[in-house]
Structures are given as C-alpha cells and as structure tokens.
Design an enzyme around this catalytic site. Structure first.
Site, PDB file in Angstrom:
ATOM      1  CB  ILE A  86      -0.978  -0.001   1.209  1.00  0.00           C
ATOM      2  CG1 ILE A  86      -2.063   1.062   1.034  1.00  0.00           C
ATOM      3  CG2 ILE A  86      -0.213   0.187   2.511  1.00  0.00           C
ATOM      4  CD1 ILE A  86      -3.153   0.980   2.092  1.00  0.00           C
ATOM      5  CB  ALA A 119      -4.381  -6.664  -0.097  1.00  0.00           C
ATOM      6  CG  LEU A 138       5.602 -13.191   5.193  1.00  0.00           C
ATOM      7  CD1 LEU A 138       6.912 -13.472   4.466  1.00  0.00           C
ATOM      8  CD2 LEU A 138       5.143 -14.416   5.974  1.00  0.00           C
ATOM      9  CG  ASP A 141       0.398  -1.601  11.271  1.00  0.00           C
ATOM     10  OD1 ASP A 141       0.475  -1.721  12.513  1.00  0.00           O
ATOM     11  OD2 ASP A 141       0.331  -0.493  10.700  1.00  0.00           O
ATOM     12  CB  SER A 216      10.620 -10.307   4.931  1.00  0.00           C
ATOM     13  OG  SER A 216      10.591 -10.507   6.340  1.00  0.00           O
ATOM     14  CD  GLU A 218       9.653  -5.403  10.500  1.00  0.00           C
ATOM     15  OE1 GLU A 218       9.688  -5.291  11.738  1.00  0.00           O
ATOM     16  OE2 GLU A 218       9.914  -4.448   9.728  1.00  0.00           O
TER      17      GLU A 218
END
Length: 237
Positions: A86, A119, A138, A141, A216, A218
């Site tokens: 997003i 999404a 994954l 938030d 990833s 993160e």
C-alpha cells in the site's frame, strides 16, 4: 552491426535509503488507486512478460521491500508471485528492484511483480475464485490500540475473502514478532470454518518454513534485535 553498450551506466540495485517512508499506512483512508472492476479485465502481461494464459498463484500481502517476494521467485521459477503493497515509496522500490534484477540476471525474476494497492479493499478485483495456492502475511502491522484492531489484515470479514480466492488445499502463512497479534491471527483463522491449522510437524516439513523467518527485511531486522518470531500456517479446507 553490434551496438556498443560500454557507454551505458551499469545496472545497479536500488538503495532503500532513497525510498524511505513511514512504517505504517492507514488501510481505511481514501488512497488513490487504479484497480480492475473484475479479474478478467486486468492485463497481467504488463507485469509478467511471459505469463501468457497462466495465472498468479502466490500473493504476498504487504510485501514490504520485497525480500521474501524475491525468495519466492527463486524457489518457484515456474510459479507467478505478486507482492501487494500500500505504501507508495516502498512499492516503487520493489518495482525498481525487480526491474534491476531482471536486467542483471537475464531470464530470471520474470515471475515476480509488485503492485501498489490496498489488499483489504481490492483483493477480489484481482483474483478469481480459487485462483491462489499460497497467501503470505509476514510481519503485518499489529495496530496495537484496541480501537484499531479492525484495521488488522486478519479479521473475520477479510478471512471470507481469503477463503474465496484460495483454492481447496491452499495455504495461508502468518509470521509476526508480536505475540498478541500471533494469538489474534491464530484465533480468528482457527474459528473460521474454511481453515484448519497445520501441525508443527507439517509446518516443519514445508519448504518455506525457514524462509518465512529471515527472507524479508522485517524478519532480518527482528533477528538483529534478537526478537521472537511466531509462525502459523493454515490450510483452506
């Protein structure tokens, strides 16, 4: 006649420091998106040059900077995977990263792509019923405040949409470093009649089980900070 490319600058991967953006985005806010009215209206060849009549089967929801998406492209060269992000600058980075990877590695990474979209609102505009084999959530938030729990990407209403686009036997993968969010996601997905949780043995056997943790950006950050990681996988019944 051969063309001399020596004057062209070398292809380099984009640097994240030029694409910095705040960590979170309000999924309920009115963002400006272009999206198809229905899946049949969308031209996937603009993202995947060789897709032909085939379809996207993997969806990385909130793909971040694309580390896991790239891993998917490498592990499943015959599958088409889509990252949905997003945030403007983050999605721009992933798109530029994929373009650079394709130039650096001829014939590779044509099976992954990223689009900027929400999404939570437009998933069924892109995917047909039973189209997807795998969906990934994954390090989503956590939306810690109770008043914002309705913004969490896993909730009762959205799970019905996920069950719609997932084929029978398809899998939902969840990973987070927040125990409360892990328990929330597991409780909501387990309660939904379309899903069953995989056993620890089944999770361990999945080829992606280890990749989920550190592929990833993160995930790598959590590792550097010695944080906990909670994994759960669910099967579409």
């Amino acid at each position: 006649m051969e063309v001399d490319d020596s004057s062209k600058p070398p292809v380099k991967l984009p640097q994240k420091r030029f694409y910095r953006q705040r960590a979170h985005s309000n999924p309920i806010a009115d963002h400006s998106f272009d999206y198809p009215v229905r899946p049949d209206d969308y031209d996937w060849s603009q993202h995947y040059p060789t897709i032909g009549d085939r379809r996207v089967e993997f969806a990385d929801i909130g793909c971040g900077y694309g580390g896991f998406l790239v891993t998917l492209g490498e592990l499943y060269p015959e599958k088409f995977a889509l990252g949905m992000e997003i945030r403007v600058k983050v999605s721009d980075y992933v798109m530029d990263r994929i373009e650079a990877l394709r130039k650096l590695h001829e014939g590779k990474y044509g099976n992954i792509a990223c689009i900027r979209t929400n999404a939570m609102k437009y998933l069924v505009n892109y995917f047909r019923k039973g189209q997807l084999e795998k969906m990934f959530f994954l390090y989503p938030d956590p939306h810690f405040k109770k008043a914002k729990h309705k913004w969490r990407i896993i909730n009762a209403a959205l799970l019905s949409e996920y069950s719609y686009v997932l084929r029978a036997g398809g899998l939902i993968y969840t990973v987070t470093d927040v125990k409360d969010l892990h328990e929330w996601m597991c409780a909501h997905i387990t309660r939904h009649p379309s899903f069953e949780r995989l056993s620890d043995a089944e999770v361990k056997e999945d080829i992606l089980s280890e990749k989920l943790l550190d592929s990833s950006e993160e995930g790598k950050k959590v590792t550097r900070n010695n944080g906990d990681k909670f994994v759960a996988i669910f099967r579409r019944i």
